[in-house]
Enzyme design. Structure first.
Site, PDB file in Angstrom:
ATOM      1  N   ASP A  50       3.197  -9.452  -7.223  1.00 58.02           N
ATOM      2  CA  ASP A  50       4.253  -8.435  -7.105  1.00 58.02           C
ATOM      3  C   ASP A  50       4.414  -7.782  -8.470  1.00 58.02           C
ATOM      4  O   ASP A  50       4.034  -8.353  -9.488  1.00 58.02           O
ATOM      5  CB  ASP A  50       5.582  -9.069  -6.669  1.00 58.02           C
ATOM      6  CG  ASP A  50       6.527  -8.063  -6.029  1.00 58.02           C
ATOM      7  OD1 ASP A  50       6.629  -8.050  -4.777  1.00 58.02           O
ATOM      8  OD2 ASP A  50       7.168  -7.284  -6.770  1.00 58.02           O
ATOM      9  N   VAL A  79      -0.268  -2.513  -8.245  1.00 50.92           N
ATOM     10  CA  VAL A  79      -1.496  -2.105  -7.550  1.00 50.92           C
ATOM     11  C   VAL A  79      -1.944  -0.695  -7.930  1.00 50.92           C
ATOM     12  O   VAL A  79      -3.065  -0.303  -7.630  1.00 50.92           O
ATOM     13  CB  VAL A  79      -1.357  -2.200  -6.005  1.00 50.92           C
ATOM     14  CG1 VAL A  79      -1.100  -3.627  -5.563  1.00 50.92           C
ATOM     15  CG2 VAL A  79      -0.293  -1.243  -5.486  1.00 50.92           C
ATOM     16  N   ASN A 105      -0.375  -5.428   1.029  1.00 48.30           N
ATOM     17  CA  ASN A 105       0.933  -5.097   1.587  1.00 48.30           C
ATOM     18  C   ASN A 105       1.667  -4.007   0.805  1.00 48.30           C
ATOM     19  O   ASN A 105       2.555  -3.351   1.344  1.00 48.30           O
ATOM     20  CB  ASN A 105       1.776  -6.387   1.616  1.00 48.30           C
ATOM     21  CG  ASN A 105       3.183  -6.150   2.095  1.00 48.30           C
ATOM     22  OD1 ASN A 105       3.389  -5.736   3.232  1.00 48.30           O
ATOM     23  ND2 ASN A 105       4.161  -6.368   1.219  1.00 48.30           N
ATOM     24  N   TYR A 171       4.800   9.964   2.148  1.00 47.14           N
ATOM     25  CA  TYR A 171       4.564   8.601   2.630  1.00 47.14           C
ATOM     26  C   TYR A 171       3.652   8.625   3.872  1.00 47.14           C
ATOM     27  O   TYR A 171       2.709   7.832   3.993  1.00 47.14           O
ATOM     28  CB  TYR A 171       5.911   7.962   2.945  1.00 47.14           C
ATOM     29  CG  TYR A 171       5.868   6.545   3.466  1.00 47.14           C
ATOM     30  CD1 TYR A 171       5.660   5.474   2.600  1.00 47.14           C
ATOM     31  CD2 TYR A 171       6.065   6.279   4.817  1.00 47.14           C
ATOM     32  CE1 TYR A 171       5.632   4.168   3.079  1.00 47.14           C
ATOM     33  CE2 TYR A 171       6.056   4.983   5.301  1.00 47.14           C
ATOM     34  CZ  TYR A 171       5.843   3.929   4.435  1.00 47.14           C
ATOM     35  OH  TYR A 171       5.835   2.641   4.909  1.00 47.14           O
ATOM     36  N   LYS A 175       0.013   6.930   4.285  1.00 46.91           N
ATOM     37  CA  LYS A 175      -0.297   5.919   5.309  1.00 46.91           C
ATOM     38  C   LYS A 175      -1.425   6.383   6.240  1.00 46.91           C
ATOM     39  O   LYS A 175      -2.233   5.563   6.700  1.00 46.91           O
ATOM     40  CB  LYS A 175       0.962   5.563   6.113  1.00 46.91           C
ATOM     41  CG  LYS A 175       2.013   4.806   5.299  1.00 46.91           C
ATOM     42  CD  LYS A 175       1.486   3.478   4.759  1.00 46.91           C
ATOM     43  CE  LYS A 175       2.607   2.597   4.214  1.00 46.91           C
ATOM     44  NZ  LYS A 175       2.104   1.327   3.651  1.00 46.91           N
TER      45      LYS A 175
HETATM   46  N1  LIG Z   1       9.955  -2.039   6.209  1.00 46.23           N
HETATM   47  C1  LIG Z   1       9.494  -1.187   7.110  1.00 46.23           C
HETATM   48  O1  LIG Z   1      10.229  -0.716   7.990  1.00 46.23           O
HETATM   49  C2  LIG Z   1       8.050  -0.777   7.088  1.00 46.23           C
HETATM   50  C3  LIG Z   1       7.540  -0.025   8.162  1.00 46.23           C
HETATM   51  C4  LIG Z   1       6.196   0.350   8.142  1.00 46.23           C
HETATM   52  C5  LIG Z   1       5.400   0.010   7.077  1.00 46.23           C
HETATM   53  N2  LIG Z   1       5.921  -0.705   6.050  1.00 46.23           N
HETATM   54  C6  LIG Z   1       5.043  -1.047   4.932  1.00 46.23           C
HETATM   55  O2  LIG Z   1       5.054  -2.444   4.777  1.00 46.23           O
HETATM   56  C7  LIG Z   1       4.812  -2.774   3.415  1.00 46.23           C
HETATM   57  C8  LIG Z   1       5.872  -3.746   2.959  1.00 46.23           C
HETATM   58  O3  LIG Z   1       7.137  -3.120   2.988  1.00 46.23           O
HETATM   59  P1  LIG Z   1       8.483  -3.914   3.212  1.00 46.23           P
HETATM   60  O4  LIG Z   1       9.517  -2.859   3.404  1.00 46.23           O
HETATM   61  O5  LIG Z   1       8.335  -4.934   4.281  1.00 46.23           O
HETATM   62  O6  LIG Z   1       8.781  -4.629   1.812  1.00 46.23           O
HETATM   63  P2  LIG Z   1       8.139  -5.909   1.110  1.00 46.23           P
HETATM   64  O7  LIG Z   1       9.239  -6.852   0.804  1.00 46.23           O
HETATM   65  O8  LIG Z   1       6.981  -6.420   1.877  1.00 46.23           O
HETATM   66  O9  LIG Z   1       7.587  -5.253  -0.231  1.00 46.23           O
HETATM   67  C9  LIG Z   1       8.463  -4.882  -1.278  1.00 46.23           C
HETATM   68  C10 LIG Z   1       7.879  -5.432  -2.570  1.00 46.23           C
HETATM   69  O10 LIG Z   1       6.877  -4.515  -3.047  1.00 46.23           O
HETATM   70  C11 LIG Z   1       6.844  -4.634  -4.454  1.00 46.23           C
HETATM   71  N3  LIG Z   1       6.143  -3.500  -5.037  1.00 46.23           N
HETATM   72  C12 LIG Z   1       6.579  -2.219  -5.100  1.00 46.23           C
HETATM   73  N4  LIG Z   1       5.695  -1.455  -5.750  1.00 46.23           N
HETATM   74  C13 LIG Z   1       4.657  -2.256  -6.101  1.00 46.23           C
HETATM   75  C14 LIG Z   1       3.446  -2.043  -6.792  1.00 46.23           C
HETATM   76  N5  LIG Z   1       3.138  -0.830  -7.286  1.00 46.23           N
HETATM   77  N6  LIG Z   1       2.607  -3.086  -6.980  1.00 46.23           N
HETATM   78  C15 LIG Z   1       2.928  -4.308  -6.512  1.00 46.23           C
HETATM   79  N7  LIG Z   1       4.082  -4.581  -5.850  1.00 46.23           N
HETATM   80  C16 LIG Z   1       4.935  -3.568  -5.648  1.00 46.23           C
HETATM   81  C17 LIG Z   1       8.330  -4.660  -4.799  1.00 46.23           C
HETATM   82  O11 LIG Z   1       8.565  -5.199  -6.082  1.00 46.23           O
HETATM   83  C18 LIG Z   1       8.905  -5.554  -3.688  1.00 46.23           C
HETATM   84  O12 LIG Z   1       9.017  -6.913  -4.093  1.00 46.23           O
HETATM   85  C19 LIG Z   1       4.749  -1.449   2.654  1.00 46.23           C
HETATM   86  O13 LIG Z   1       3.408  -1.048   2.513  1.00 46.23           O
HETATM   87  C20 LIG Z   1       5.484  -0.504   3.592  1.00 46.23           C
HETATM   88  O14 LIG Z   1       5.095   0.830   3.396  1.00 46.23           O
HETATM   89  C21 LIG Z   1       7.222  -1.101   6.025  1.00 46.23           C
END
Ligand SMILES: NC(=O)c1ccc[n+]([C@@H]2O[C@H](COP(=O)([O-])OP(=O)(O)OC[C@H]3O[C@@H](n4cnc5c(N)ncnc54)[C@H](O)[C@@H]3O)[C@@H](O)[C@H]2O)c1
Length: 263
Positions: A50, A79, A105, A171, A175
Site C-alpha cells: 500500500d 503503483v 487492486n 476514472y 477502468k
Molecule cells: N469501492 C467501490 O465501490 C469500487 C467499485 C468498483 C471498483 N473499485 C476498485 O476497487 C479497487 C479497490 O477500491 P476500494 O474502494 O475497495 O478500496 P481499497 O481499500 O481496496 O483500496 C484503498 C487503498 O488504496 C491505497 N492506494 C491508493 N493509491 C495507491 C497507489 N498509488 N499505490 C498503492 N496503493 C494505493 C490507499 O492507500 C488505500 O489503502 C480500486 O481499484 C477501485 O477503483 C471499487
C-alpha cells in the site's frame, strides 16, 4: 428493496499452497478483503502492499492475528512509480519464493465534471488506475516469464469501464483501459502459462468511500442495484479468488462483472 447481506462464506481452500501479492491492501475495502480471503483460501504466504505506511503496518498485524498465518509481509509502494513497482515485485519474489498470484487492486477516483477538470486531475487518476495496473502487470509478466512456472494476475476494473456516470470520465476511461489491458496482456501471457483476468465491481460501500462521496449519490447508486444494496468487499474478493484459482483454468483475458445492476 434492500435484500439482507448474505452470511459470510467460509473458505474452501481454492488457492492452497499458493503465494499472493495484493496492492492497495491496507484500506477498508476490496484489497484487504482479498488478502484476508487469500489466507482463508489456503495461501501459504502473502505480501500486502500500500502507499500508506501506517495503515499498511496495521493491516499486516491484523491479518497475521486474524488468520494465524506466519508468512505475511508488508511493503510500502506507489503503483504509479516504476521504481516502487519493481522494488515491490522483487521483494515479493524473494520473500514468497516466487509470486503465484498477483492481485492488482490499486485504483484512484475523484468526482469532477469533465468541463471543469484540469489535466492534472485527469492524469493523476489515469496514472494510478490505468498506468499503475499496466506497470504492475508488465513487470510481473517479465518476472513470471523468466521464472517459467506460470502464474495468475487478477486486475480490479469497475463497471464504469462499460457504463456512463457523470463526473467519472477520467476514472471510467481508466477502468475501460484496465479491461483492454487485461485482454491484450492475457493473449501475450498465455504463451508462458500466465492467466490474466479482471473483476468489474459495481459498488462496495466501505467506510473510506462513505466519507468521500455524498449520501445522495451513494443512495442513488445502491438503488440501481437489483439487490438494493452495495456489495460487501468480501463478495468481490470471492470472485477474485475464483479467478486466482485453478477453477478458472480455462479463463484468460476475461472481465467478470460483480454487480447486480439492471442496466
Ligand atoms: N469501492 C467501490 O465501490 C469500487 C467499485 C468498483 C471498483 N473499485 C476498485 O476497487 C479497487 C479497490 O477500491 P476500494 O474502494 O475497495 O478500496 P481499497 O481499500 O481496496 O483500496 C484503498 C487503498 O488504496 C491505497 N492506494 C491508493 N493509491 C495507491 C497507489 N498509488 N499505490 C498503492 N496503493 C494505493 C490507499 O492507500 C488505500 O489503502 C480500486 O481499484 C477501485 O477503483 C471499487
Amino acid at each position: 428493496m434492500n435484500l439482507k447481506t448474505p452470511e459470510y462464506v467460509p473458505g474452501h481452500g481454492l488457492i492452497t499452497g499458493k503465494s499472493v501479492l495484493v496492492t492497495a491492501a491496507a484500506g477498508a475495502g476490496i484489497g484487504f478483503s482479498a488478502a484476508t480471503r487469500a489466507a482463508e483460501e489456503g495461501a501459504r504466504a502473502i505480501v500486502l502492499s500500500d502507499i500508506h505506511e501506517g495503515r499498511l503496518a496495521a493491516a499486516v498485524e491484523k491479518l497475521k492475528t486474524e488468520s494465524g498465518l506466519a508468512e505475511i509481509y508488508g511493503r510500502v509502494g506507489n503503483v504509479a512509480v516504476e521504481d516502487d513497482v519493481r522494488g515491490l515485485i522483487d521483494f515479493a519474489e524473494e520473500s514468497l519464493g516466487g509470486v503465484d498470484i498477483l492481485v492488482n487492486n490499486a485504483g484512484l477516483g475523484t468526482s469532477k465534471l469533465l468541463i471543469e477538470m484540469e489535466d492534472e486531475e485527469w492524469h493523476r487518476v489515469i496514472d494510478v488506475t490505468l498506468n499503475g495496473t499496466m506497470r504492475m502487470t508488465r513487470y510481473m509478466m517479465r518476472v513470471m516469464k523468466a521464472r517459467g512456472r506460470g502464474g495468475v494476475i487478477v486486475n480490479n476494473a469497475s463497471v464504469l469501464g462499460w457504463r456512463a456516470q457523470k463526473e467519472q470520465a477520467h476514472y471510467a476511461a481508466a477502468k475501460a483501459g484496465v479491461m483492454a489491458l487485461t485482454r491484450c496482456a492475457a493473449l501475450e501471457a498465455a504463451e508462458f502459462d500466465v492467466r490474466i483476468n479482471a473483476v468489474a465491481p459495481s459498488i462496495v460501500l466501505h467506510p473510506m468511500l462513505r466519507k468521500s462521496a455524498s449520501e445522495e449519490l451513494l443512495a442513488e447508486l445502491e438503488s440501481k442495484e437489483a439487490y438494493g444494496r452495495a456489495a460487501e468487499a468480501w463478495e468481490v474478493a470471492n470472485v477474485m479468488m475464483f479467478l486466482a484459482s485453478d477453477y478458472s483454468s480455462y479463463m484468460t483475458g476475461e472481465v467478470v462483472s460483480v454487480s447486480s445492476q439492471r442496466s
